[in-house]
Design a protein around this motif. Sequence first.
Motif, PDB file in Angstrom:
ATOM      1  N   LEU A  17       7.898 -18.909 -23.997  1.00 53.57           N
ATOM      2  CA  LEU A  17       8.323 -19.217 -25.365  1.00 53.57           C
ATOM      3  C   LEU A  17       9.664 -19.961 -25.375  1.00 53.57           C
ATOM      4  CD1 LEU A  17       7.309 -15.848 -27.090  1.00 53.57           C
ATOM      5  CD2 LEU A  17       6.227 -18.094 -27.399  1.00 53.57           C
ATOM      6  N   GLU A  18      10.588 -19.519 -24.524  1.00 50.73           N
ATOM      7  CA  GLU A  18      11.885 -20.213 -24.454  1.00 50.73           C
ATOM      8  C   GLU A  18      11.726 -21.648 -23.952  1.00 50.73           C
ATOM      9  OE1 GLU A  18      14.438 -17.890 -22.048  1.00 50.73           O
ATOM     10  OE2 GLU A  18      14.532 -16.182 -23.455  1.00 50.73           O
ATOM     11  N   ARG A  19      10.833 -21.843 -22.988  1.00 41.55           N
ATOM     12  CA  ARG A  19      10.610 -23.194 -22.458  1.00 41.55           C
ATOM     13  C   ARG A  19      10.010 -24.108 -23.515  1.00 41.55           C
ATOM     14  NH1 ARG A  19      12.539 -27.136 -19.574  1.00 41.55           N
ATOM     15  NH2 ARG A  19      10.941 -28.405 -18.535  1.00 41.55           N
ATOM     16  N   ILE A  20       9.112 -23.565 -24.338  1.00 39.39           N
ATOM     17  CA  ILE A  20       8.517 -24.375 -25.409  1.00 39.39           C
ATOM     18  C   ILE A  20       9.592 -24.826 -26.390  1.00 39.39           C
ATOM     19  CG2 ILE A  20       6.967 -24.311 -27.400  1.00 39.39           C
ATOM     20  CD1 ILE A  20       5.138 -22.474 -25.761  1.00 39.39           C
ATOM     21  N   ARG A  21      10.461 -23.896 -26.780  1.00 37.73           N
ATOM     22  CA  ARG A  21      11.539 -24.267 -27.711  1.00 37.73           C
ATOM     23  C   ARG A  21      12.463 -25.324 -27.083  1.00 37.73           C
ATOM     24  NH1 ARG A  21      11.948 -21.086 -32.134  1.00 37.73           N
ATOM     25  NH2 ARG A  21      10.871 -19.059 -32.126  1.00 37.73           N
ATOM     26  N   GLU A  22      12.722 -25.170 -25.795  1.00 38.75           N
ATOM     27  CA  GLU A  22      13.595 -26.131 -25.113  1.00 38.75           C
ATOM     28  C   GLU A  22      12.950 -27.515 -25.056  1.00 38.75           C
ATOM     29  OE1 GLU A  22      15.445 -26.847 -20.632  1.00 38.75           O
ATOM     30  OE2 GLU A  22      14.655 -24.880 -21.204  1.00 38.75           O
ATOM     31  N   LEU A  23      11.652 -27.558 -24.765  1.00 30.57           N
ATOM     32  CA  LEU A  23      10.967 -28.845 -24.656  1.00 30.57           C
ATOM     33  C   LEU A  23      10.850 -29.541 -26.005  1.00 30.57           C
ATOM     34  CD1 LEU A  23       8.121 -27.869 -22.154  1.00 30.57           C
ATOM     35  CD2 LEU A  23      10.057 -29.397 -21.703  1.00 30.57           C
ATOM     36  N   ILE A  24      10.553 -28.776 -27.037  1.00 28.84           N
ATOM     37  CA  ILE A  24      10.415 -29.390 -28.362  1.00 28.84           C
ATOM     38  C   ILE A  24      11.772 -29.865 -28.863  1.00 28.84           C
ATOM     39  CG2 ILE A  24       9.820 -28.950 -30.770  1.00 28.84           C
ATOM     40  CD1 ILE A  24       7.615 -27.128 -29.796  1.00 28.84           C
ATOM     41  N   GLY A  25      12.787 -29.031 -28.692  1.00 28.62           N
ATOM     42  CA  GLY A  25      14.151 -29.417 -29.029  1.00 28.62           C
ATOM     43  C   GLY A  25      14.331 -29.777 -30.491  1.00 28.62           C
ATOM     44  N   ASP A  26      15.298 -30.679 -30.728  1.00 27.44           N
ATOM     45  CA  ASP A  26      15.633 -31.067 -32.102  1.00 27.44           C
ATOM     46  C   ASP A  26      14.653 -32.075 -32.684  1.00 27.44           C
ATOM     47  OD1 ASP A  26      17.848 -29.450 -31.920  1.00 27.44           O
ATOM     48  OD2 ASP A  26      19.160 -31.081 -31.208  1.00 27.44           O
ATOM     49  N   ASP A  27      13.767 -32.636 -31.841  1.00 22.02           N
ATOM     50  CA  ASP A  27      12.820 -33.638 -32.327  1.00 22.02           C
ATOM     51  C   ASP A  27      11.576 -33.017 -32.954  1.00 22.02           C
ATOM     52  OD1 ASP A  27      14.488 -35.629 -31.409  1.00 22.02           O
ATOM     53  OD2 ASP A  27      13.521 -35.717 -29.437  1.00 22.02           O
ATOM     54  N   ALA A  28      11.500 -31.687 -32.967  1.00 22.63           N
ATOM     55  CA  ALA A  28      10.307 -31.019 -33.496  1.00 22.63           C
ATOM     56  C   ALA A  28      10.182 -31.252 -34.996  1.00 22.63           C
ATOM     57  CB  ALA A  28      10.377 -29.527 -33.207  1.00 22.63           C
ATOM     58  N   THR A  29       8.928 -31.384 -35.429  1.00 20.40           N
ATOM     59  CA  THR A  29       8.671 -31.492 -36.862  1.00 20.40           C
ATOM     60  C   THR A  29       8.790 -30.107 -37.496  1.00 20.40           C
ATOM     61  OG1 THR A  29       6.295 -31.156 -36.586  1.00 20.40           O
ATOM     62  CG2 THR A  29       7.116 -33.427 -36.429  1.00 20.40           C
ATOM     63  N   ALA A  30       8.794 -30.099 -38.815  1.00 24.52           N
ATOM     64  CA  ALA A  30       8.904 -28.811 -39.520  1.00 24.52           C
ATOM     65  C   ALA A  30       7.711 -27.916 -39.197  1.00 24.52           C
ATOM     66  CB  ALA A  30       9.000 -29.059 -41.025  1.00 24.52           C
ATOM     67  N   ARG A  31       6.519 -28.529 -39.100  1.00 29.01           N
ATOM     68  CA  ARG A  31       5.324 -27.737 -38.803  1.00 29.01           C
ATOM     69  C   ARG A  31       5.383 -27.176 -37.391  1.00 29.01           C
ATOM     70  NH1 ARG A  31       2.207 -24.023 -40.539  1.00 29.01           N
ATOM     71  NH2 ARG A  31       0.092 -24.049 -39.639  1.00 29.01           N
ATOM     72  N   GLN A  32       5.871 -27.960 -36.436  1.00 29.75           N
ATOM     73  CA  GLN A  32       5.986 -27.460 -35.069  1.00 29.75           C
ATOM     74  C   GLN A  32       6.970 -26.289 -35.002  1.00 29.75           C
ATOM     75  OE1 GLN A  32       6.892 -31.358 -33.256  1.00 29.75           O
ATOM     76  NE2 GLN A  32       5.268 -30.925 -31.772  1.00 29.75           N
ATOM     77  N   THR A  33       8.076 -26.420 -35.694  1.00 33.52           N
ATOM     78  CA  THR A  33       9.056 -25.320 -35.712  1.00 33.52           C
ATOM     79  C   THR A  33       8.447 -24.060 -36.319  1.00 33.52           C
ATOM     80  OG1 THR A  33      10.854 -26.932 -35.925  1.00 33.52           O
ATOM     81  CG2 THR A  33      11.338 -24.648 -36.517  1.00 33.52           C
ATOM     82  N   GLU A  34       7.692 -24.254 -37.397  1.00 34.78           N
ATOM     83  CA  GLU A  34       7.043 -23.111 -38.051  1.00 34.78           C
ATOM     84  C   GLU A  34       6.020 -22.466 -37.120  1.00 34.78           C
ATOM     85  OE1 GLU A  34       4.295 -22.219 -42.035  1.00 34.78           O
ATOM     86  OE2 GLU A  34       5.234 -24.190 -41.730  1.00 34.78           O
ATOM     87  N   LEU A  35       5.246 -23.289 -36.425  1.00 31.66           N
ATOM     88  CA  LEU A  35       4.221 -22.757 -35.527  1.00 31.66           C
ATOM     89  C   LEU A  35       4.838 -22.024 -34.345  1.00 31.66           C
ATOM     90  CD1 LEU A  35       1.611 -25.671 -35.489  1.00 31.66           C
ATOM     91  CD2 LEU A  35       1.280 -23.367 -36.411  1.00 31.66           C
ATOM     92  N   ILE A  36       5.900 -22.586 -33.751  1.00 27.98           N
ATOM     93  CA  ILE A  36       6.498 -21.911 -32.599  1.00 27.98           C
ATOM     94  C   ILE A  36       7.106 -20.585 -33.007  1.00 27.98           C
ATOM     95  CG2 ILE A  36       8.764 -23.019 -32.744  1.00 27.98           C
ATOM     96  CD1 ILE A  36       6.781 -22.103 -29.586  1.00 27.98           C
ATOM     97  N   ASP A  37       7.629 -20.519 -34.255  1.00 28.44           N
ATOM     98  CA  ASP A  37       8.141 -19.234 -34.749  1.00 28.44           C
ATOM     99  C   ASP A  37       6.997 -18.234 -34.914  1.00 28.44           C
ATOM    100  OD1 ASP A  37      10.719 -20.194 -34.769  1.00 28.44           O
ATOM    101  OD2 ASP A  37      10.701 -20.743 -36.905  1.00 28.44           O
ATOM    102  N   GLN A  38       5.859 -18.719 -35.435  1.00 25.27           N
ATOM    103  CA  GLN A  38       4.693 -17.838 -35.593  1.00 25.27           C
ATOM    104  C   GLN A  38       4.198 -17.344 -34.232  1.00 25.27           C
ATOM    105  OE1 GLN A  38       1.520 -19.559 -37.858  1.00 25.27           O
ATOM    106  NE2 GLN A  38       2.804 -19.972 -39.668  1.00 25.27           N
ATOM    107  N   ILE A  39       4.092 -18.269 -33.272  1.00 23.72           N
ATOM    108  CA  ILE A  39       3.605 -17.896 -31.939  1.00 23.72           C
ATOM    109  C   ILE A  39       4.532 -16.867 -31.311  1.00 23.72           C
ATOM    110  CG2 ILE A  39       3.237 -18.775 -29.599  1.00 23.72           C
ATOM    111  CD1 ILE A  39       2.311 -21.416 -30.912  1.00 23.72           C
TER     112      ILE A  39
END
Length: 410
Positions: free
Chosen positions: A84-106
């Motif tokens: 989970l930490e690696r996913i957040r690191e890879l997505i970084g600040d370029d993540a869309t709002a939906r990606q941020t929402e999904l990673i929080d859900q996951i």
Amino acid sequence: MNVALLGVIAAAMFATLFLVYQTVEAERAQREQVRRTVEVLEELRQVSRSALSGETGQRGYLITLDRRYLAPYQAGREQIDPALERIRELIGDDATARQTELIDQIDALARAKFDEMAGGVQLLEDGRLLDARRAILTDEGVETMERLNRAIAEMQDIENEILAELSTEAARTEARVLPLLGALFVLLILAMFAGARLVGRAARAEAEAAQAAVVSEARDRADLLARELNHRVKNLFAVVLAIVQMSARDKPEAKEVTDSIAQRIRALLTAHEVSQGELERPVASLRALVETSLAPYRSSKHPAKIDGPDVMLPAKRVTPLGLVLHELTTNAVKYGAWRKEGTVHVTWTEQDGSVRLEWRETGAELEELPDRKGFGSLLMTSAARQFGGTFERDFDADGLTVTIVLPVGD
């Protein structure tokens, strides 16, 4: 012009190189993005595998009560947080709002699932087998797992779409690189061609400069020889003139003839000086020739009016024309206008490559018109043939009118 062309080619080459650099950088960024997306997909699969492994280990332990079956559960629990930490690191600040929402859900669902599995394992370890089975068989764990799988699947779909877009963009970038490299190759060929032309032109310029130096040196030698020849011709005139004058010293009866010869020699010398001796040019001024011819006799008692445009005559026409003007001048003194204090008018015009010169004497008051042609007339007619023109005379009671037409060019 070649220098300007070379400058344009150089500018185009720099522009092409800049575009190639931008394209390569864009392709590198795309490769980096592809690598990041592939890693995100792999980490998402790792989250899914960790949850599934944990659930499998928990249920195996429930059925067998053998702690060896907890190994997958323990491994999944250890792998879930780094993934989970690696996913957040890879997505970084370029993540869309939906990606941020999904990673929080996951993140939340994965932790909830493992907390639910940890509770069941703890019940088993406490010896509460029935409570553990009832907890595991509830719909809460199944629903959490399904929601986790749906969130992971949606996240994977988003990343797959990004990967597809990147692949398409990479293909377009690669397709753009080849034409740019081809254009760069063509520009290099043009630059080499222009450079070769410049080198060739420089070599020709050096050769022409060397040839010009040789020609200039030859011209200087020719000018030196011409000056020497001119000097010798003038000396020859002086010697001939001296011989004529000395020949008449002891013969007074020949003085008139020798004086006439001497005057004609001086006229030749004057014409020579106008065309060669003074101006030293391949052309001579008609005005200078006229003024020089009239100068020995022109005065307030012998007035002359000269008018005409600036005309340059070839040197080869100056000498015979000078003889004609000398004859007309001496005749004006002896027989014409200047014998009676009349006026000599010399005018000329230029038209269609020819000069029309008119010698007109007024105030001569001729008592009788000449009825024969003397040596002077024959001399002037012969000189007119030499300068390639015509010579006409017309007498009236007031004086003489002579019309001379001669070509200006060679």
